[in-house]
Design an enzyme around this catalytic site. Structure first.
Site, mmCIF file in Angstrom:
data_model
loop_
_atom_site.group_PDB
_atom_site.id
_atom_site.type_symbol
_atom_site.label_atom_id
_atom_site.label_comp_id
_atom_site.label_asym_id
_atom_site.label_seq_id
_atom_site.Cartn_x
_atom_site.Cartn_y
_atom_site.Cartn_z
ATOM 1 N N HIS A 1 36.385 41.658 31.323
ATOM 2 C CA HIS A 1 37.805 41.521 31.660
ATOM 3 C C HIS A 1 37.997 40.881 33.049
ATOM 4 C CE1 HIS A 1 38.423 44.345 28.352
ATOM 5 N NE2 HIS A 1 39.736 44.233 28.493
ATOM 6 N N ASP B 1 34.287 42.823 21.806
ATOM 7 C CA ASP B 1 34.572 43.504 23.077
ATOM 8 C C ASP B 1 35.501 44.667 22.772
ATOM 9 O OD1 ASP B 1 34.743 43.861 25.956
ATOM 10 O OD2 ASP B 1 36.750 43.020 25.846
ATOM 11 N N SER B 2 35.697 45.531 23.771
ATOM 12 C CA SER B 2 36.644 46.633 23.603
ATOM 13 C C SER B 2 38.086 46.123 23.504
ATOM 14 C CB SER B 2 36.548 47.573 24.798
ATOM 15 O OG SER B 2 36.950 46.888 25.965
ATOM 16 N N CYS C 1 32.079 43.109 34.132
ATOM 17 C CA CYS C 1 32.962 43.511 33.036
ATOM 18 C C CYS C 1 33.658 42.232 32.574
ATOM 19 C CB CYS C 1 34.001 44.521 33.531
ATOM 20 S SG CYS C 1 35.303 44.858 32.327
ATOM 21 N N CYS D 1 30.737 42.406 25.987
ATOM 22 C CA CYS D 1 31.221 43.610 26.665
ATOM 23 C C CYS D 1 30.040 44.206 27.419
ATOM 24 C CB CYS D 1 31.741 44.605 25.622
ATOM 25 S SG CYS D 1 32.244 46.185 26.329
ATOM 26 N N GLU E 1 44.620 44.553 30.497
ATOM 27 C CA GLU E 1 45.075 44.614 29.092
ATOM 28 C C GLU E 1 46.607 44.601 29.027
ATOM 29 O OE1 GLU E 1 43.532 44.906 25.899
ATOM 30 O OE2 GLU E 1 41.571 44.465 26.748
HETATM 31 N N1 DGL Z 1 35.251 44.359 28.834
HETATM 32 C C1 DGL Z 1 34.371 45.445 28.732
HETATM 33 C C2 DGL Z 1 33.197 45.365 29.666
HETATM 34 O O1 DGL Z 1 32.716 44.323 29.875
HETATM 35 C C3 DGL Z 1 34.913 46.810 28.566
HETATM 36 C C4 DGL Z 1 35.953 47.302 29.442
HETATM 37 C C5 DGL Z 1 36.465 48.617 28.953
HETATM 38 O O2 DGL Z 1 36.818 48.708 27.774
HETATM 39 O O3 DGL Z 1 36.516 49.570 29.728
HETATM 40 O O4 DGL Z 1 32.708 46.289 30.185
#
Ligand code: DGL
Length: 281
Positions: free
Chosen positions: A189, A10-11, A187, A73, A154
């Protein structure tokens, strides 16, 4: 049987939200996780940049001898899945969007108003919308990007009025004007703010792709006879920049596990391939 680890990336720390579901459903499986904490967020970056970053990470995971890659992600799944599958045709690579889109498409009922929230890039790709409409034409779908959620998460700003106000800022009109009753967290997150969302919008039922994708991991590994059994490998979590929140999240995810001592966190700079092992405890 295949005892090699599964690669997740993931990011940042969002993809960690899938790991407890993996532990529940497939406790024998081991993980190499990569969170690109040095370069997060991806969701407002150019697609060419996201492709470059995710190719570097996938190369790293393949070199680490993973048996499968889960793109935990949505932003990367929406933009780079085909390229990554073409680059590594021998390794199963699963994006997080299609399992949730398929499951949602068949579960929608007459009168449902489905909302999808995600990063700017995920929402602009319309990846969820396209897949759901393909499987179930005629459903009513509404999408909106919530770009400030990831930086706050984050930073660990979750149980705080700032997060609640940010949710209301992006979502109050979206939910009300479209009479949304089901919502996809597009997302990885966002499961970390699921409690905030359920409290603010108690009538909306929440769909969590981070959990759904794990069912697909199971079926892919089972079909190919690649499920693990009795591996002595330990889970390893890499971060391109080792943030305190990343470590705290891992602690939080594994708080009930009894194998704490064996976990490793490594800090890796992909350019210079320099590693430094950190003791977790
Ligand atoms: N968690 C990621 C997603 O599902 C990326 C969020 C990001 O880095 O902007 O999209």
């Amino acid at each position: 049987m295949d005892n090699r680890p599964i690669g997740f990336f993931d990011s940042g720390l969002g993809g960690l939200t899938s790991i407890p579901y993996l532990r529940d459903l497939l406790p024998e499986e081991r993980v190499i996780y990569f969170g690109d904490t040095a370069r997060t967020p991806y969701g407002s970056k150019a697609v060419t940049t996201i492709r470059r970053f995710s190719t570097e990470i996938a190369d790293f995971l393949v070199k680490s001898n993973v048996k499968m890659i889960v793109i935990a992600c949505n932003t990367v799944s929406a933009t780079c899945l085909d390229e990554l599958q073409e680059r590594f045709p021998k390794i199963p690579i699963l994006g997080i969007i299609s399992p949730a889109a398929r499951e949602t498409a068949v579960s929608l009922e007459e009168g449902d108003e489905l909302g999808i929230i995600g990063t700017k890039v995920t929402i602009a790709s319309h990846a969820y919308r396209r897949m759901i409409e393909e499987a179930n034409p005629g459903v009513s779908i509404h999408e909106t990007a919530c770009p400030a959620f990831v930086p706050l998460i984050e930073e660990g700003i979750i149980h705080h009025e700032i997060m609640d106000s940010t949710i209301r800022y992006y979502m109050d009109d979206f939910i009300k004007d479209n009479r949304i009753n089901k919502l996809i967290l597009g997302c990885t997150h966002y499961p970390l703010i699921k409690e905030n969302l359920s409290r603010i919008y108690p009538d909306v039922s929440i769909i969590n792709p981070s959990s759904i994708v794990i069912k697909n991991v199971e079926s892919i590994l089972r079909e190919r006879d690649m499920l693990a059994g009795g591996s002595d490998f330990t889970d390893v979590f890499y971060a391109s920049d080792l943030s305190e929140n990343f470590v705290n999240m891992i602690d939080h995810i594994f708080e009930d596990a009894d194998d704490n001592d064996d976990r490793k966190i490594k800090f890796i700079d992909l350019d210079i391939e320099k590693e430094k092992t950190h003791g977790l405890l």
